[in-house]
Write a protein that holds these residues in place. Sequence first.
Motif, PDB file in Angstrom:
ATOM      1  N   VAL A 123      19.414 -17.706  15.843  1.00 20.72           N
ATOM      2  CA  VAL A 123      19.109 -17.544  14.412  1.00 20.72           C
ATOM      3  C   VAL A 123      20.141 -16.633  13.764  1.00 20.72           C
ATOM      4  N   SER A 124      20.456 -15.532  14.441  1.00 21.64           N
ATOM      5  CA  SER A 124      21.446 -14.594  13.899  1.00 21.64           C
ATOM      6  C   SER A 124      22.809 -15.267  13.766  1.00 21.64           C
ATOM      7  N   ASP A 125      23.213 -15.994  14.822  1.00 20.97           N
ATOM      8  CA  ASP A 125      24.498 -16.711  14.767  1.00 20.97           C
ATOM      9  C   ASP A 125      24.484 -17.757  13.655  1.00 20.97           C
ATOM     10  N   ALA A 126      23.358 -18.444  13.501  1.00 18.97           N
ATOM     11  CA  ALA A 126      23.249 -19.454  12.448  1.00 18.97           C
ATOM     12  C   ALA A 126      23.351 -18.803  11.075  1.00 18.97           C
ATOM     13  N   GLU A 133      30.055 -20.124   6.017  1.00 17.34           N
ATOM     14  CA  GLU A 133      30.233 -21.391   5.309  1.00 17.34           C
ATOM     15  C   GLU A 133      30.049 -21.205   3.816  1.00 17.34           C
ATOM     16  N   LYS A 134      29.070 -20.369   3.476  1.00 24.76           N
ATOM     17  CA  LYS A 134      28.831 -20.084   2.052  1.00 24.76           C
ATOM     18  C   LYS A 134      30.063 -19.436   1.443  1.00 24.76           C
ATOM     19  N   GLN A 135      30.637 -18.442   2.169  1.00 27.42           N
ATOM     20  CA  GLN A 135      31.837 -17.763   1.659  1.00 27.42           C
ATOM     21  C   GLN A 135      33.007 -18.746   1.555  1.00 27.42           C
ATOM     22  N   ALA A 137      32.735 -21.974   1.124  1.00 29.48           N
ATOM     23  CA  ALA A 137      32.436 -22.891   0.020  1.00 29.48           C
ATOM     24  C   ALA A 137      32.742 -22.222  -1.322  1.00 29.48           C
ATOM     25  N   ILE A 138      32.354 -20.945  -1.418  1.00 27.36           N
ATOM     26  CA  ILE A 138      32.628 -20.223  -2.677  1.00 27.36           C
ATOM     27  C   ILE A 138      34.134 -20.089  -2.884  1.00 27.36           C
ATOM     28  N   ALA A 139      34.831 -19.762  -1.789  1.00 26.40           N
ATOM     29  CA  ALA A 139      36.294 -19.630  -1.892  1.00 26.40           C
ATOM     30  C   ALA A 139      36.916 -20.972  -2.249  1.00 26.40           C
ATOM     31  N   ASP A 140      36.394 -22.042  -1.629  1.00 27.17           N
ATOM     32  CA  ASP A 140      36.911 -23.384  -1.926  1.00 27.17           C
ATOM     33  C   ASP A 140      36.641 -23.747  -3.382  1.00 27.17           C
ATOM     34  N   ILE A 141      35.436 -23.437  -3.841  1.00 31.27           N
ATOM     35  CA  ILE A 141      35.091 -23.725  -5.252  1.00 31.27           C
ATOM     36  C   ILE A 141      35.988 -22.925  -6.178  1.00 31.27           C
ATOM     37  N   ASN A 142      36.189 -21.656  -5.813  1.00 29.11           N
ATOM     38  CA  ASN A 142      37.069 -20.827  -6.664  1.00 29.11           C
ATOM     39  C   ASN A 142      38.488 -21.402  -6.701  1.00 29.11           C
TER      40      ASN A 142
END
Length: 180
Positions: A123-126, A133-135, A137-142
Amino acid sequence: MKGALILNFLILGETAHTAAPGVEWGTALFTLFAFLVLLALLSKFAWGPLKNIMDERQHGINADLDNARKQNEDAKRYAEENKALLTKTQNEVSIMMEDAKAQAKTQQEAIIHEANMRANKIVSDAQVEIENEKQRAIADINDRVAELSVLIAQKVINKEINEQDQKQLVQQFIQEAGDK
């Protein structure tokens, strides 16, 4: 002849000349002598061996009785020993079962603890992976927004736009952002 008369008197109990009524002492003495000889012979040849046989038989019976008593006592002792051994074995089995149950419970708890630790790590690793992945995705969106902003800026510079063109460019920008 006198000797023959005495012998006749002893053996037959009578004299050659007189036959007096009464006890015939010769016959009585001969009968007593024969009885004593018969008694001696019976004692030596019948009662002695018979007594020996009876004594041997009595001795054998006594030995068998003593042996039976001893075997009975041995059987009782063996039965008590077997009963004590059975009780001891049952106690040992009971202790072994309790130890096995305790060991199984300890192993169960260890397995559950290890499984919980693995699950928590997963769970912690996930969560870390999700955050990464969120970071990304945000970087990709930016990055995309920056690219699109540059594209929009280029188009604005290349062309003077009015309000309708501006709306059209924004919609085109949104559509391109959705495609990528």
